[in-house]
Design an enzyme around this catalytic site. Structure first.
Site, PDB file in Angstrom:
ATOM      1  N   ARG A 121       0.817  -1.228   0.000  1.00  0.00           N
ATOM      2  CA  ARG A 121       0.000   0.000   0.000  1.00  0.00           C
ATOM      3  C   ARG A 121       0.844   1.268   0.000  1.00  0.00           C
ATOM      4  NH1 ARG A 121      -2.740  -3.256   3.406  1.00  0.00           N
ATOM      5  NH2 ARG A 121      -4.608  -4.140   2.484  1.00  0.00           N
ATOM      6  N   LYS A 143       2.349  11.846 -11.024  1.00  0.00           N
ATOM      7  CA  LYS A 143       1.519  10.881 -11.757  1.00  0.00           C
ATOM      8  C   LYS A 143       2.373   9.651 -12.035  1.00  0.00           C
ATOM      9  CE  LYS A 143      -1.634  13.709 -14.507  1.00  0.00           C
ATOM     10  NZ  LYS A 143      -1.944  14.046 -15.904  1.00  0.00           N
ATOM     11  N   GLU A 185       9.018  19.667 -24.737  1.00  0.00           N
ATOM     12  CA  GLU A 185       8.323  19.985 -23.477  1.00  0.00           C
ATOM     13  C   GLU A 185       8.908  21.267 -22.878  1.00  0.00           C
ATOM     14  OE1 GLU A 185       5.699  18.320 -22.553  1.00  0.00           O
ATOM     15  OE2 GLU A 185       5.902  16.258 -23.275  1.00  0.00           O
ATOM     16  N   LYS A 227       6.431  23.477 -13.566  1.00  0.00           N
ATOM     17  CA  LYS A 227       5.537  22.326 -13.381  1.00  0.00           C
ATOM     18  C   LYS A 227       5.128  22.211 -11.915  1.00  0.00           C
ATOM     19  CE  LYS A 227       4.128  17.764 -14.553  1.00  0.00           C
ATOM     20  NZ  LYS A 227       4.343  16.493 -15.190  1.00  0.00           N
ATOM     21  N   GLU A 237      -5.494  17.616 -11.124  1.00  0.00           N
ATOM     22  CA  GLU A 237      -5.973  17.947 -12.454  1.00  0.00           C
ATOM     23  C   GLU A 237      -7.466  18.249 -12.513  1.00  0.00           C
ATOM     24  OE1 GLU A 237      -4.200  15.471 -15.399  1.00  0.00           O
ATOM     25  OE2 GLU A 237      -4.841  16.784 -17.002  1.00  0.00           O
ATOM     26  N   ARG A 241      -3.999  22.539 -14.209  1.00  0.00           N
ATOM     27  CA  ARG A 241      -3.033  21.559 -14.696  1.00  0.00           C
ATOM     28  C   ARG A 241      -3.230  21.247 -16.178  1.00  0.00           C
ATOM     29  NH1 ARG A 241      -0.577  16.620 -11.047  1.00  0.00           N
ATOM     30  NH2 ARG A 241       0.818  15.803 -12.596  1.00  0.00           N
ATOM     31  N   ASN A 245      -1.145  20.472 -21.085  1.00  0.00           N
ATOM     32  CA  ASN A 245      -1.497  19.696 -22.274  1.00  0.00           C
ATOM     33  C   ASN A 245      -1.477  20.511 -23.554  1.00  0.00           C
ATOM     34  OD1 ASN A 245      -1.880  17.180 -21.064  1.00  0.00           O
ATOM     35  ND2 ASN A 245      -3.828  17.889 -20.238  1.00  0.00           N
ATOM     36  N   HIS A 248      -0.988  18.866 -26.880  1.00  0.00           N
ATOM     37  CA  HIS A 248      -1.072  17.427 -26.647  1.00  0.00           C
ATOM     38  C   HIS A 248      -2.321  16.771 -27.223  1.00  0.00           C
ATOM     39  CE1 HIS A 248       2.429  17.979 -24.192  1.00  0.00           C
ATOM     40  NE2 HIS A 248       2.431  16.737 -23.755  1.00  0.00           N
ATOM     41  N   HIS A 252      -1.154  13.703 -29.101  1.00  0.00           N
ATOM     42  CA  HIS A 252      -1.520  12.330 -28.726  1.00  0.00           C
ATOM     43  C   HIS A 252      -2.191  11.613 -29.895  1.00  0.00           C
ATOM     44  CE1 HIS A 252      -1.595  13.280 -24.144  1.00  0.00           C
ATOM     45  NE2 HIS A 252      -0.430  12.778 -24.511  1.00  0.00           N
ATOM     46  N   HIS A 265       7.158  11.030 -28.552  1.00  0.00           N
ATOM     47  CA  HIS A 265       6.147  11.915 -27.969  1.00  0.00           C
ATOM     48  C   HIS A 265       6.491  13.391 -28.215  1.00  0.00           C
ATOM     49  CE1 HIS A 265       3.239  13.532 -25.172  1.00  0.00           C
ATOM     50  NE2 HIS A 265       4.206  14.172 -24.529  1.00  0.00           N
TER      51      HIS A 265
HETATM   52  N1  NAD Z   1       4.088  10.872 -15.140  1.00  0.00           N
HETATM   53  C1  NAD Z   1       3.980  11.925 -15.911  1.00  0.00           C
HETATM   54  O1  NAD Z   1       3.521  12.992 -15.494  1.00  0.00           O
HETATM   55  C2  NAD Z   1       4.449  11.824 -17.323  1.00  0.00           C
HETATM   56  C3  NAD Z   1       4.615  12.970 -18.088  1.00  0.00           C
HETATM   57  C4  NAD Z   1       5.118  12.842 -19.366  1.00  0.00           C
HETATM   58  C5  NAD Z   1       5.434  11.588 -19.873  1.00  0.00           C
HETATM   59  N2  NAD Z   1       5.247  10.491 -19.103  1.00  0.00           N
HETATM   60  C6  NAD Z   1       5.610   9.158 -19.592  1.00  0.00           C
HETATM   61  O2  NAD Z   1       7.013   9.144 -19.818  1.00  0.00           O
HETATM   62  C7  NAD Z   1       7.297   8.179 -20.834  1.00  0.00           C
HETATM   63  C8  NAD Z   1       8.268   8.789 -21.820  1.00  0.00           C
HETATM   64  O3  NAD Z   1       9.446   9.129 -21.150  1.00  0.00           O
HETATM   65  P1  NAD Z   1      10.849   9.172 -21.895  1.00  0.00           P
HETATM   66  O4  NAD Z   1      10.725  10.020 -23.088  1.00  0.00           O
HETATM   67  O5  NAD Z   1      11.865   9.493 -20.876  1.00  0.00           O
HETATM   68  O6  NAD Z   1      10.963   7.690 -22.453  1.00  0.00           O
HETATM   69  P2  NAD Z   1      11.862   6.429 -22.044  1.00  0.00           P
HETATM   70  O7  NAD Z   1      11.822   6.196 -20.596  1.00  0.00           O
HETATM   71  O8  NAD Z   1      11.406   5.341 -22.916  1.00  0.00           O
HETATM   72  O9  NAD Z   1      13.335   6.885 -22.461  1.00  0.00           O
HETATM   73  C9  NAD Z   1      13.643   7.146 -23.791  1.00  0.00           C
HETATM   74  C10 NAD Z   1      14.794   6.261 -24.270  1.00  0.00           C
HETATM   75  O10 NAD Z   1      16.019   6.696 -23.675  1.00  0.00           O
HETATM   76  C11 NAD Z   1      16.672   5.599 -23.036  1.00  0.00           C
HETATM   77  N3  NAD Z   1      17.447   6.199 -21.932  1.00  0.00           N
HETATM   78  C12 NAD Z   1      16.993   6.671 -20.763  1.00  0.00           C
HETATM   79  N4  NAD Z   1      17.974   7.309 -20.110  1.00  0.00           N
HETATM   80  C13 NAD Z   1      19.076   7.208 -20.861  1.00  0.00           C
HETATM   81  C14 NAD Z   1      20.401   7.697 -20.736  1.00  0.00           C
HETATM   82  N5  NAD Z   1      20.768   8.479 -19.705  1.00  0.00           N
HETATM   83  N6  NAD Z   1      21.294   7.409 -21.698  1.00  0.00           N
HETATM   84  C15 NAD Z   1      20.912   6.692 -22.797  1.00  0.00           C
HETATM   85  N7  NAD Z   1      19.671   6.228 -22.994  1.00  0.00           N
HETATM   86  C16 NAD Z   1      18.762   6.502 -22.032  1.00  0.00           C
HETATM   87  C17 NAD Z   1      15.562   4.684 -22.644  1.00  0.00           C
HETATM   88  O11 NAD Z   1      16.013   3.373 -22.461  1.00  0.00           O
HETATM   89  C18 NAD Z   1      14.655   4.803 -23.871  1.00  0.00           C
HETATM   90  O12 NAD Z   1      15.161   4.011 -24.910  1.00  0.00           O
HETATM   91  C19 NAD Z   1       5.971   7.772 -21.436  1.00  0.00           C
HETATM   92  O13 NAD Z   1       5.632   6.504 -20.971  1.00  0.00           O
HETATM   93  C20 NAD Z   1       4.992   8.803 -20.909  1.00  0.00           C
HETATM   94  O14 NAD Z   1       3.697   8.295 -20.743  1.00  0.00           O
HETATM   95  C21 NAD Z   1       4.773  10.590 -17.854  1.00  0.00           C
HETATM   96 ZN    ZN Z   2       4.076  15.650 -23.015  1.00  0.00          ZN
END
Ligand code: NAD
Ligand code: ZN
Length: 359
Positions: A121, A143, A185, A227, A237, A241, A245, A248, A252, A265
């Protein structure tokens, strides 16, 4: 080193940003009154570069560390991988004060955060975001969650970390395409909240692209501040918040219809933000000049600003937009800009204008 506080009453925490911070991870965790056991959850790209430094720092500060390395990529963000993590934690006899360290991009942060939010939990977790996107966006705001077959991020929680550690040096190993996608972003924060940040990006873009730690550190800190400020005012949200977007709704839908993977993305929301700027020109009075500045900054960053769609794809794009979980009662609502730095959310946009903005 810069510190951004995320003010959420008893769940307040700090985001620490600076070069070569990974070596101080253990010391910083030791200050948080956590248990002895911890698990680093990472992926196959981040772990080989940064896993050892993280583990060494934790061990040097008396923690018992295990590491779980997951396959890289969005498909890892699912419930069966969550279950694999639960089993691992159970095997290590994790207790309520044992903690999780998420070392990786947004995929790892979202997944490991969800594991931490739900195991027993809720156990503490620390974010060590290693992509630009994760440092400025996904690690801030609480999130966490995973995808279902039916859609992205359909299962999750609001769960805040105890600490976010953004080591700028971890970005050195990030592929250029991923780095640029994160900048989409960063530019967004300028458009929605801070005209001065936008101007700074126009001026210092070359240094940002060269990953100059000084410039990058202050830009990332500003994004986290924005942020944190937005999330602090609207944690779950219900209103403000929504401004995060910007770009987005279309972004999306582009990710969705082109099959996840074609566009990162950040690339999809780059196109989405340029289209939203064009809609803002017509509906909320954004000047022609500012539309051009927005388009030019994305283009100079090396991000796509347009998409070519057949009529059939246009239709698919609209269907995808209507399925977006941010749509209520079938109405597509947009975040639109009045000027760079100021936006309005909940704007109704006629469909034909959306078609035009994409053409
Ligand atoms: N929680 C939130 O508020 C929120 C907001 C925006 C996005 N997201 C989520 O985040 C995800 C996207 O995040 P992302 O763009 O970081 O993607 P990711 O985690 O897939 O990373 C992108 C790529 O970089 C690689 N990588 C990571 N760190 C590295 C490093 N230091 N050196 C070399 N390679 C590295 C990863 O293995 C991957 O191949 C999505 O799932 C999205 O839904 C969440
Ligand atoms: Zn985004």
């Amino acid at each position: 080193m810069r510190i951004v506080k995320v003010p959420l009453a008893d769940r307040t925490y700090s985001i620490v940003i600076g070069p070569d911070l990974l070596s101080s991870l253990g010391k910083k965790c030791a200050e948080l009154n956590l248990g002895k056991r911890c698990a680093i959850i990472s992926d196959a790209n981040a772990a080989p570069h940064h896993g050892k430094a993280a583990a060494q720092s934790l061990v040097a500060n008396g923690f018992e560390v295990s590491t779980i390395v997951l396959p890289a990529g969005e498909t890892t963000k699912n419930l069966s991988v969550v279950q694999r993590c639960y089993n691992e934690l159970a095997k290590q006899r994790f207790e309520r004060k044992s903690f999780v360290v998420a070392l990786g991009g947004g995929v790892i942060g979202d997944l490991a955060g969800f594991v931490a939010a739900t195991y027993l939990r809720g156990i503490p977790f620390v974010q060590v975001p290693t992509t630009l996107l994760a440092q400025v966006d996904s690690s801030v705001g609480g999130k966490v969650g995973v995808n279902l077959k039916a859609g992205k991020n359909l299962v999750g929680a609001f769960y805040q970390p105890k600490l976010v550690l953004c080591d700028l040096a971890t970005l050195d190993t990030l592929p250029p395409r991923e780095f640029k996608a994160g900048l989409a972003e960063v530019i967004k924060y300028g458009i929605i909240y801070d005209a001065f940040l936008f101007k700074r990006l126009e001026r210092d873009l070359d240094k940002v692209l060269a990953r100059d730690p000084k410039v990058l550190g202050s830009v990332i800190a500003r994004c986290c501040e924005i942020k944190a400020d937005v999330v602090g005012q609207d944690e779950t949200e219900s209103g403000l918040r929504a401004i995060l977007n910007f770009g987005h709704t279309i972004g999306h839908a582009i990710e969705n219809i082109s099959g996840y993977g074609k566009y990162l993305h950040g690339e999809a929301i780059s196109i989405g933000q340029v289209a939203a700027a064009k809609l803002s020109r017509q509906l909320t009075g954004l000047s022609e000049r500012e539309v051009s500045r927005i388009e030019a900054l994305f283009a100079r960053t090396g991000l796509p600003t347009k998409i070519r769609l057949t009529p059939a794809q246009h239709k698919k794009l609209f269907d995808a937009m209507k399925l977006d979980k941010k749509v209520s009662a079938g109405e597509i609502k947009f975040v639109l800009a009045e000027k760079i730095g100021t936006v309005k959310w909940g704007q109704k946009v006629p469909e034909d204008l959306i078609h035009q903005a994409l053409d």
